[in-house]
Design an enzyme around this catalytic site. Structure first.
Site: not given
Ligand code: GLC
Length: 634
Positions: A287, A329
């Site tokens: 993440d 991500e």
């Molecule tokens: C990522 C997740 C999102 C979240 C962010 C902070 O972007 O997909 O939903 O708000 O991380 O953890």
């Protein structure tokens, strides 16, 4: 007498010896582990030296990382070790045309883990081979960013179940041919995490786990060059603590960024990562990778050290859970997105550019920006793949490169403004019903929230709505890599505006597209007199065709140009067989003439209609129509 200089090789040997000594004090070091230690320790060592070379505790922390890895391997369940071996003999398993991912929240889709388990027959019906359960860990009551504020990586949120249930679910999914995917939310913890609580109480060991400052001096200095990620929640990158100190919080007030400049943080988080791997998680969704390293005077996004940290985590994983894969991500500039993708870092990555440009093409009825992205930004290193998707649990951000847009005469800023207006239904004649997310009055930036069906026009009653839903998925299913389905989209789930009544959700418009499992629509999925039934029938047809189309495996693609701005074209090639994809993003019919198709054999097979096509007659693409044509180069 001259004192011999310390040669790096001595340091390496000493560090290696210290690591092995630490590993053996925490249990047996078995031959399997040793073999992988030998293969990956040099890399880990090099990374650690670059990241933490100046720290006095470098050797000790590195030794503890290895000790954790060895102990974790010792407790790794046998079935997972067997699975590791299978994965290692087929490292490209995720490149198969049979791959299909599903994404859902545990509570919203199944109520709890037991409810998700009950859905396994449905997941099989759909053909899922991958299931991403959005964060299910212990997190604060009330606001928790949908679970992305993790209070413990070792405890499942009690309202959803237990860790034992999670491990059992992972095993059951694996038997059903479905890989469990979980988030590794490693950029931050919740402010309720034990480490955060100890930092708050003034324990210096844990204060150094976060970026806490006594006053505004450093926060002000950092904020001169950082951007606001969640401006609705708080301005800047820091939040004030009750005692007057300031803590780094990129996202929400209650999500405190970890301080990766401290090797103890890396060591501790490596332990949490391996704990999750040992529960049977097969893919870890890394993440918010872009944010993990901070450096004064920079944007504090995608810094070189962020890559080194990820590579170091990867080396640890390769030692102790070798079958597990990282998925990146990174929802940032496309140059940066791709920089996280490599066999030594993340073998999978979301493709936010393709996702956003699919919507861009539907709005503009012009596929050129998407075509350009496929042409120049689709290629990836061998052994890696994109995760393609139409939408996720997050907002849609217009992350295309301004310089790419400029080549097509498009002004990036103005175009983003148009797309935001269009997808929030503020543009005259727009078919979309979305909601603005994180509108930043200072920068003019905004993003969009909404379900696929609502954004594509079904909610507004636009006649092209269902076709657009199918078309967007037809693109995600055929460009290569792992296609994802946000569960609910296959039955045309609409926006759920009730989040506005919930104090824990009101401030976050992404909840509009995170509704509960639409029971009625699922019940009607066999009834083609309803949008749910029609979309379901058409999407499941595409899914089954994809599974039977080896040309769709892997990630390589070559674009296919037509004279039509509204037509996206690309070829997927396996041996001497070609599947040509042509997709019309406009509301008007398009005729592709035989000349355009002259490089191909004259007869082709329409894989979706299951019929032969004579290319001498050209091809007619209906409004929002597409073809998957199997042919050969002439
Ligand atoms: C990522 C997740 C999102 C979240 C962010 C902070 O972007 O997909 O939903 O708000 O991380 O953890």
């Amino acid at each position: 007498m001259t004192i011999p200089a310390v040669r790096p090789v001595d340091v390496f040997d000493e560090d290696r010896a210290a690591a092995l000594a630490a590993a053996s004090t925490s249990g047996r070091v078995d031959d399997d582990f040793l073999e992988r230690f030998d293969a990956h320790f040099p890399r880990l060592h090099g990374l650690f030296t670059r990241l933490y070379g100046a720290r006095p505790d470098r050797r000790e922390q590195l030794a503890q990382v290895v000790a954790t890895a060895s102990a974790s391997w010792n407790t790794r369940p046998l079935d997972l070790k067997v699975h590791d071996r299978q994965r290692r003999s087929d490292p490209d398993w995720f490149q198969s045309e049979r791959m299909l991912g599903g994404v859902c929240y545990v509570d919203r889709f199944g109520g709890n883990l037991a409810g998700i388990r009950e859905q396994i027959p449905y997941f099989r019906e759909l053909g899922l081979t991958y299931l991403h359960l959005l964060p299910l860990f212990d997190s604060p009551d009330g606001e928790s960013d949908g679970g992305y504020a993790v209070s413990s990586y070792r405890r499942v949120n009690p309202s959803l179940g237990t860790m034992t249930q999670l491990a059992d679910l992972a095993a059951e999914l694996r038997l059903a041919g479905i890989s469990l995917v979980l988030d590794f939310v490693f950029n931050h913890t919740s402010d309720q995490h034990d480490w955060a609580q100890r930092a708050l109480a003034g324990d210096p060991e844990f204060e150094d786990f976060y970026l806490i400052f006594p006053d505004r001096k450093m926060p002000d200095a950092y904020e001169r060059t950082t951007r606001e990620v969640f401006p609705d929640d708080h301005p800047g990158s820091f939040v004030a603590l009750e005692d007057g100190r300031w803590v780094w919080a990129t996202f929400h007030r209650y999500q405190w960024d970890l301080n990766y400049a401290n090797p103890a943080v890396f060591r501790a988080m490596a332990g949490e990562m391996l704990f999750l791997a040992n529960q049977g998680v097969e893919v870890l969704r890394m993440d918010a990778v872009a944010f993990i390293w901070k450096q004064l005077g920079t944007s504090c996004e995608s810094l070189p050290e962020a890559h080194l940290v990820l590579q170091a985590f990867h080396a640890v994983l390769a030692m102790a859970a070798p079958g597990v894969v990282f998925k990146s991500e990174a929802i940032v500039h496309p140059d940066e997105v791709v920089s996280y993708v490599s066999p030594e870092e993340c073998r999978l990555s979301y493709n936010p550019l393709q996702m956003a440009l699919t919507w861009e093409a539907l709005a503009t009825r012009d596929a050129r920006l998407l075509q350009q992205a496929l042409e120049r930004r689709h290629a990836l290193p061998a052994g890696t793949a994109w995760v393609t998707y139409v939408r996720s649990h997050d907002d849609i951000g217009w992350t295309f490169a301004d310089e790419d847009a400029a080549e097509l005469g498009i002004d990036g800023r103005g175009h983003r403004e148009f797309l935001n207006r269009f997808y929030t239904g503020r543009h005259e004649g727009a078919f979309a019903r979305g909601v603005a997310f994180q509108q930043n009055p200072t920068s003019g930036d905004a993003r969009v929230a909404g379900t696929t069906a609502s954004l594509a026009g079904i909610e507004a009653g636009d006649p092209g709505g269902e076709d657009r839903v199918v078309l967007a998925h037809a693109i995600a299913l055929s460009t290569g890599g792992v296609p994802l389905l946000y569960l609910g989209d296959e039955v045309a789930q609409l926006n759920d505006y009730s989040y506005a009544d919930d104090p824990g959700r009101r401030g976050d418009s992404r909840w509009v597209h995170r509704g509960n499992r639409p029971r009625d629509q699922y019940a009607r999925r066999g009834d083609t007199s309803t949008p749910a039934g029609r979309v379901f029938e058409r999407l499941t047809k595409l899914i089954s065709v994809r599974r039977a189309t080896p040309e769709f495996a892997g990630n390589s693609l070559s674009t296919f140009r037509t004279p039509h701005a509204s037509v996206l074209g690309y070829q997927r090639i396996a041996g001497d067989s070609v599947v040509l994809v042509l997709a019309n993003v406009s509301d008007a019919e398009v005729q592709i003439d035989p000349m355009t198709l002259s490089g191909l054999m004259r007869t082709a097979r329409d894989l979706v209609r299951n019929a032969d096509v004579d290319l001498n007659e050209g091809i007619v693409l209906r409004p929002h129509g597409f073809v998957w044509l199997r042919t050969r180069s002439a």
